[in-house]
Design an enzyme around this catalytic site. Structure first.
Site: not given
Ligand code: GLU
Length: 420
Positions: A108
């Site tokens: 993240k």
């Molecule tokens: N931000 C989204 C999540 O928390 C998507 C992450 C992604 O698609 O890699 O799952």
């Protein structure tokens, strides 16, 4: 172990992990290797503002583990972003990807900024600078970014363009959640919300609930909440409460979701949509409904709220909406409230991100129906595996979902061994 990872959100991820590690009987000596992130990158992003001044924003990227393949996860632009929050979100991505069977570790990233305070030009400058600073640490086989709160397809297109300009060729597989016109996949924009609604339908089948006449409350009307609302309404469910960071509305007769979507699209938020239906945001989650969908930020359901919930299904579309203290309360209310835990509930987003990455690597693109059929297949599989585990060991839905994810990573680490 002492570390740079602190704060309430990281403590929450750690607490949940300890709970699951106890259940899985993972020896103390093996726990830190599973929990603590492999890498954390902190950067300063200077940009020129429209008024001629220079501002510096703090950015982060946490890559949790590299055991199963590249790391994968969104990029958040929000004032709350710090290393503790980003690391917790990265850890949750790991369990989410492992539960869905994707060949990724979790990651993240984010910037501590209110994106609404920036002009489009400033937002573009900041997005490009963030990616440029991250170039040494990411790559299509190293770490693949995606959208999260405060970012969207346009930001992903800027990320992809910036990375590509430095490589001297188009590298569409460096990020997912791009516009379809720039190598994105059909279905990614609505994937998380569709997945949430699909899993709610599964849960309703299991509980023998009829969608016709059922009611839902949605907290958060961004990409996830809005598409979940739309899909639930299409299943015949009445949306009686809805909110975003600017406004909160409640009407037992239900809202027309298409009108809400059109309004939010035009005005950028739900503010000013109605005066009659205005409602106290602190009371929204505890109103009686069949389905409650927190689709905004972490930690909105604490022990106090958990004791007051009046829903039959709690579908966690946000990451980490329920605190461990609330989990203890909800454990006692297991027969009353059916939880679809976050790492299952919102996994449709990263699942279709995975499909986007696969298509970009192969330069072979699928039709929307193929994307959505494959999405439903992976979601059904994960849902069933969680249910089997719940019944086998009489554990909570969250512990079951996390245990499947943690177990997969633990086994991969065990069989690969320690190098050197
Ligand atoms: N931000 C989204 C999540 O928390 C998507 C992450 C992604 O698609 O890699 O799952």
């Amino acid at each position: 172990m002492s570390s740079i990872y602190t704060g309430p959100v990281f403590e929450m991820a750690r607490n949940q992990f300890t709970h699951v590690a106890d259940y899985l009987e993972i020896p103390e000596g093996k726990r830190d290797r599973l929990l603590y992130p492999k890498r954390a990158i902190a950067i300063s992003c200077p940009i020129n503002l429209d008024n001629g001044e220079t501002a510096v924003f703090q950015g982060y990227r946490v890559q949790h583990h590299l055991t199963l393949g590249p790391t994968k996860g969104g990029t958040r632009f929000a004032p709350s972003v710090d290393i503790g929050e980003v690391s917790a979100l990265a850890i949750w991505m790991s369990w989410k990807c492992a539960l869905a069977g994707l060949p990724y570790g979790g990651a993240k990233g984010g910037i501590t900024v209110d994106p609404h305070s920036l002009s489009i030009r400033e937002l573009e400058n900041l997005s490009r600078r963030y990616m440029q600073e991250m170039i040494p640490f990411v790559g299509p086989h190293v770490d693949v970014m995606a959208p999260d709160m405060g970012t969207n397809e346009q930001v992903m297109a800027w990320f992809m363009d910036t990375y590509s300009m430095y490589q001297g060729r188009t590298v569409s597989e460096i990020v997912t959640g791009k516009p379809v016109s720039s190598g994105g996949t059909e279905g990614r924009r609505e994937a998380t919300g569709l997945g949430v609604a699909h899993l709610i339908a599964r849960a309703m089948q299991r509980l023998q609930m009829n969608p016709a006449g059922a009611t839902a409350i949605i907290q958060g009307f961004g990409n996830v909440g809005s598409y979940a609302a739309l899909e639930l309404a299409q299943q015949g469910i009445r949306i009686i409460g809805v909110s975003d960071h600017t406004a909160c509305y409640f009407d037992p007769n239900g809202f027309d979701v298409n009108t809400l979507l059109a309004y939010a699209g035009k005005h950028g938020s739900l503010k000013g949509y109605s005066t009659e239906a205005l409602f106290d945001p602190d009371q929204l989650l505890v109103q009686a409904c069949d389905i409650l969908v927190p689709a905004a930020i972490e930690r909105v359901i604490d022990a106090d709220v958990a004791a007051k919930l009046k829903c039959r299904i709690l579908a966690e579309a946000a990451n980490g909406p329920t605190t461990p203290e609330a989990d203890a309360v909800l454990d006692q209310r297991r027969r009353e409230i059916f939880i679809i835990p976050d790492i299952l509930c919102n996994s449709g987003g990263v699942i279709v991100s995975y499909f986007e990455w696969v298509q970009d690597l192969q330069q072979l693109f699928w039709r929307r129906t193929e994307v959505l059929n494959r999405l439903r297949d992976l979601l059904d599989n994960a849902f069933e595996r969680v249910m089997v585990r719940v019944e086998k060991d009489a554990i909570s839905h969250r512990v079951a979902a996390m245990a499947i994810g943690v177990d997969k990573v633990a086994q991969a680490k065990a069989t690969r061994g320690l190098f050197p």
